[in-house]
Design a protein around this motif. Structure first.
Motif, PDB file in Angstrom:
ATOM      1  N   VAL A  62       0.952 -11.475  -6.505  1.00  9.68           N
ATOM      2  CA  VAL A  62      -0.294 -12.251  -6.450  1.00  9.68           C
ATOM      3  C   VAL A  62      -1.385 -11.567  -7.274  1.00  9.68           C
ATOM      4  CG1 VAL A  62      -2.150 -13.031  -4.928  1.00  9.68           C
ATOM      5  CG2 VAL A  62       0.242 -13.370  -4.258  1.00  9.68           C
ATOM      6  N   LEU A  63      -1.502 -10.239  -7.156  1.00  6.38           N
ATOM      7  CA  LEU A  63      -2.517  -9.523  -7.931  1.00  6.38           C
ATOM      8  C   LEU A  63      -2.230  -9.629  -9.427  1.00  6.38           C
ATOM      9  CD1 LEU A  63      -5.009  -7.718  -8.078  1.00  6.38           C
ATOM     10  CD2 LEU A  63      -3.495  -5.731  -7.825  1.00  6.38           C
ATOM     11  N   CYS A 102       2.712 -16.935  -0.738  1.00  3.51           N
ATOM     12  CA  CYS A 102       3.010 -15.559  -0.319  1.00  3.51           C
ATOM     13  C   CYS A 102       2.321 -15.297   1.005  1.00  3.51           C
ATOM     14  CB  CYS A 102       2.516 -14.579  -1.387  1.00  3.51           C
ATOM     15  SG  CYS A 102       2.262 -12.872  -0.840  1.00  3.51           S
ATOM     16  N   GLN A 103       3.072 -14.814   1.957  1.00 10.23           N
ATOM     17  CA  GLN A 103       2.486 -14.331   3.206  1.00 10.23           C
ATOM     18  C   GLN A 103       2.251 -12.843   3.039  1.00 10.23           C
ATOM     19  OE1 GLN A 103       4.730 -15.264   6.725  1.00 10.23           O
ATOM     20  NE2 GLN A 103       3.515 -13.904   8.033  1.00 10.23           N
ATOM     21  N   ALA A 104       1.021 -12.402   3.168  1.00  8.11           N
ATOM     22  CA  ALA A 104       0.667 -11.014   2.894  1.00  8.11           C
ATOM     23  C   ALA A 104       1.665 -10.048   3.530  1.00  8.11           C
ATOM     24  CB  ALA A 104      -0.739 -10.710   3.396  1.00  8.11           C
ATOM     25  N   GLY A 105       2.169  -9.124   2.719  1.00 11.43           N
ATOM     26  CA  GLY A 105       3.111  -8.126   3.194  1.00 11.43           C
ATOM     27  C   GLY A 105       4.562  -8.547   3.128  1.00 11.43           C
ATOM     28  N   SER A 106       4.831  -9.793   2.775  1.00 11.80           N
ATOM     29  CA  SER A 106       6.200 -10.296   2.741  1.00 11.80           C
ATOM     30  C   SER A 106       6.930  -9.832   1.481  1.00 11.80           C
ATOM     31  CB  SER A 106       6.201 -11.826   2.792  1.00 11.80           C
ATOM     32  OG  SER A 106       7.491 -12.344   2.573  1.00 11.80           O
ATOM     33  N   ARG A 149     -14.682  -7.128  -6.992  1.00 13.06           N
ATOM     34  CA  ARG A 149     -14.399  -5.727  -6.665  1.00 13.06           C
ATOM     35  C   ARG A 149     -12.972  -5.352  -7.046  1.00 13.06           C
ATOM     36  NH1 ARG A 149     -16.776  -7.260  -1.783  1.00 13.06           N
ATOM     37  NH2 ARG A 149     -14.898  -6.755  -0.560  1.00 13.06           N
ATOM     38  N   LEU A 150     -12.029  -6.253  -6.788  1.00 18.10           N
ATOM     39  CA  LEU A 150     -10.646  -6.005  -7.194  1.00 18.10           C
ATOM     40  C   LEU A 150     -10.550  -5.844  -8.711  1.00 18.10           C
ATOM     41  CD1 LEU A 150      -8.620  -8.504  -4.963  1.00 18.10           C
ATOM     42  CD2 LEU A 150      -8.359  -6.008  -4.979  1.00 18.10           C
ATOM     43  N   ASP A 203      -7.447  -7.942   2.324  1.00 14.12           N
ATOM     44  CA  ASP A 203      -6.317  -8.863   2.156  1.00 14.12           C
ATOM     45  C   ASP A 203      -6.390  -9.481   0.758  1.00 14.12           C
ATOM     46  OD1 ASP A 203      -4.450 -10.941   2.210  1.00 14.12           O
ATOM     47  OD2 ASP A 203      -4.793 -11.371   4.330  1.00 14.12           O
ATOM     48  N   VAL A 204      -5.573  -8.945  -0.159  1.00 16.25           N
ATOM     49  CA  VAL A 204      -5.572  -9.434  -1.540  1.00 16.25           C
ATOM     50  C   VAL A 204      -5.153 -10.895  -1.604  1.00 16.25           C
ATOM     51  CG1 VAL A 204      -4.441  -9.213  -3.792  1.00 16.25           C
ATOM     52  CG2 VAL A 204      -5.214  -7.163  -2.570  1.00 16.25           C
TER      53      VAL A 204
END
Length: 581
Positions: free
Chosen positions: A127-128, A166-170, A224-225, A209-210
């Motif tokens: 995602v990033l 995308c589910q964060a951390g998946s 900020r990112l 949480d990106v």
């Protein structure tokens, strides 16, 4: 540039590629059988480029040697092989097309994938990467005009992605492309050095949480990112913060100093095959590579012919090849002495392209197809493409210097003289000589050429107006660059791409480049490229010179090392290298 016969052996590109399979098989056998040595020797790897950032995806990062140095530190779903093709890297995960309309690709990271700091890889990283390269996240700048938050060099392919589920951390991500925008080279996305550790960017920028920030379009969080993504991974020898540099590959960074180089050591958390050698020391420009070579601490040299003067001693083998990196002049189009198309044409007309090729370009087995006098005549197709001859005709006017025609173009630009400052990363005897020859030729046309090289030069200096032209390779890279599909070259001509450091903008060219990104039909490609080349040789945003000759030298006793003259460089398989002394 010659060397005794016992220290040099010339091989063709085809011979090097034929050796790839055998070398890979040998490396795999060696790793599978293991070794009785507690610690294998260190291997030194010298580059003709700087490594100024961990993030090879920024404008200056993409033009640096980061991709060559860090391909096995930050791998992705694919890597570039010696033929310039993208090969799937299943150690990282798998990518599977699950729907065609719209194109939908399911990415699954390996269940064992984890960064060297213990944080698991996740779809947050994808995602990033997409957020940075997509170009869709903008905000008003100091001038009030909206600009991209992320200083990403590449946009091709990523701009065509509609969303990432995308589910964060998946470990799983579903990438959905826009309707009608099935990116033909989708396998090249999320490749080696493109997946940056999102958890580091999140921690430092204070964004918990990106995935949520990107999905919700939270401009302040994204700002900020982006601030961190753009410069937070910069590398300064002697002042490296290792907490910012977790690795996802078989190597991680241990240290970086001028005296001892960029030291890569085996990543203890790597879940794939153990590296063949525990320690690789990268010697980019700005480090004491010469001293290291004199002490027999350099075993691989990957450089444009004449760019580095390093001897590896008896038993070393040097391969001279014509790379997929096109040596070229990238011209500033947004203002300055070359702001007018007629001024750029005048400059191009006084450059002695055929003479430059004769002195610097004839090496190895330069592809004969479509090269004519030897100068490169297409910006959008590799010289070994069967379509090449049909699109190179508009370049004929610029094969040889024509100072009379150059003066006419200057007059059309409303002047009889201009000064052109040519910047490049120095010291570089080859490029210094190129600038000298251009200066001698152009002086007769009323064009004064100034050598503006420096050891801190970056392509963004052209954007800032500090120089008028950049002498470099594909997409303004100082060192190895380019792949078989020419996406780097095409992307750097798009008006919205960060790699377009000359700020060239043509609406029709943008449409053509967008169309090329989603077609693999030869007839369609030939028509589009032919039209684009006609425009480009008139507008002259860049002046291609020749396929950049490169020398790759391997020390005696080095096993499983294979020449790669595309964007990945010789370090594409450094985790397979073994040195027998």
């Amino acid at each position: 540039m010659s060397a005794p016969e016992h220290t040099r052996r010339r091989r063709s590109v085809r011979a090097a590629l034929a050796a790839t399979a055998a070398a890979a098989a040998l490396a795999a056998t060696t790793v599978a059988c293991g070794t009785t040595e507690e610690s294998l020797p260190s291997i030194g790897y010298a580059l003709d480029n700087t490594v100024t950032t961990y993030n090879a995806n920024t404008v200056d990062g993409a033009a640096s040697g980061a991709r060559q140095a860090l391909a096995r530190v930050l791998p992705g779903f694919g890597y570039v092989d010696p033929a310039g093709q993208v090969i799937s890297d299943t150690d990282i995960g798998t990518a599977t097309v699950v729907a065609q309309d719209p194109l939908t690709v399911q990415y699954q990271l390996s269940p064992d994938s984890v960064y060297s700091d213990g944080v698991p890889m996740s779809c947050d990283d994808l995602v990033l990467t997409w957020a940075a390269a997509s170009g869709r996240f903008t905000a008003p700048g100091a001038s009030g005009a909206a600009g991209n938050l992320f200083s990403a060099a590449r946009r091709s392919g990523y701009v065509d992605i509609e969303r990432i589920d995308c589910q964060a951390g998946s470990k799983d991500a579903t990438v959905v492309f826009r309707g009608g925008r099935a990116y033909a080279d989708w396998r090249a996305l999320f490749g080696a050095t493109e997946l940056m550790p999102a958890h580091v960017a999140a921690r430092v920028s204070g964004v918990p949480d990106v995935v949520a920030a990107v999905g919700g379009g939270d401009v302040e969080a994204l700002r900020r990112l982006a601030d961190f993504w753009n410069t937070g991974w910069n590398l300064t020898p002697g002042a490296v913060d290792l907490s910012l540099l977790p690795a996802s590959g078989p190597y991680r960074i241990e240290s970086f100093t001028v005296e001892d180089g960029l030291v890569l050591v085996a990543n203890e958390r790597w879940w794939g095959n153990k590296p063949g050698t525990d320690r690789i020391v990268v010697w980019p420009r700005g480090t004491d590579a010469s001293a290291a070579a004199s002490d027999d601490r350099v075993h691989v040299v990957d450089a444009a012919t004449g760019a580095l003067d390093l001897s590896l001693g008896d038993g070393a083998e040097t391969t001279d090849t014509a790379s997929r990196n096109v040596e070229q002049l990238v011209l500033g189009t947004a203002g300055g002495s070359l702001g007018a198309p007629a001024a750029r044409r005048a400059f191009a007309l006084c450059v002695p392209r055929s003479q430059l090729f004769e002195e610097f370009g004839r090496v190895g087995d330069v592809p004969a197809t479509g090269l004519g006098s030897g100068t490169t005549s297409s910006r959008l197709l590799p010289a070994d493409s069967p379509l090449y001859p049909g699109v190179s005709a508009p370049a004929a006017r610029y094969d040889d210097a024509d100072t009379t025609a150059a003066r006419s173009e200057l007059a059309a630009a409303g002047t009889d003289s201009i000064t052109v400052r040519i910047g490049y990363l120095g010291p570089d005897a080859r490029r210094a000589r190129i600038v000298e020859l251009i200066a001698q030729s152009c002086r007769e046309a009323g064009i004064e050429v100034v050598d503006a090289a420096s050891d801190t030069f970056t392509p963004s200096q052209l954007t800032a107006g500090q120089v008028d032209a950049v002498l470099a390779g594909t997409a303004a890279a100082a060192g190895a660059a380019g792949t078989a599909d020419m996406q780097d070259a095409r992307g750097s001509l798009n008006s919205a791409a960060g790699a377009n450091v000359g700020r060239f903008a043509d609406a029709r060219v943008d449409r053509i480049l967008d169309a090329l990104a989603v077609t693999d039909d030869a007839a369609t490609i030939a028509g589009l490229v032919g039209e684009a080349e006609t425009i480009l040789w008139t507008e002259m945003p860049t002046l291609p010179l020749y396929a950049q000759p490169r020398e790759t030298t391997f020390a005696g006793g080095l096993r499983a090392a294979v020449v790669n003259t595309s964007a990945a460089g010789a370090g594409w398989n450094m985790d397979r290298w073994i040195l027998n002394r």
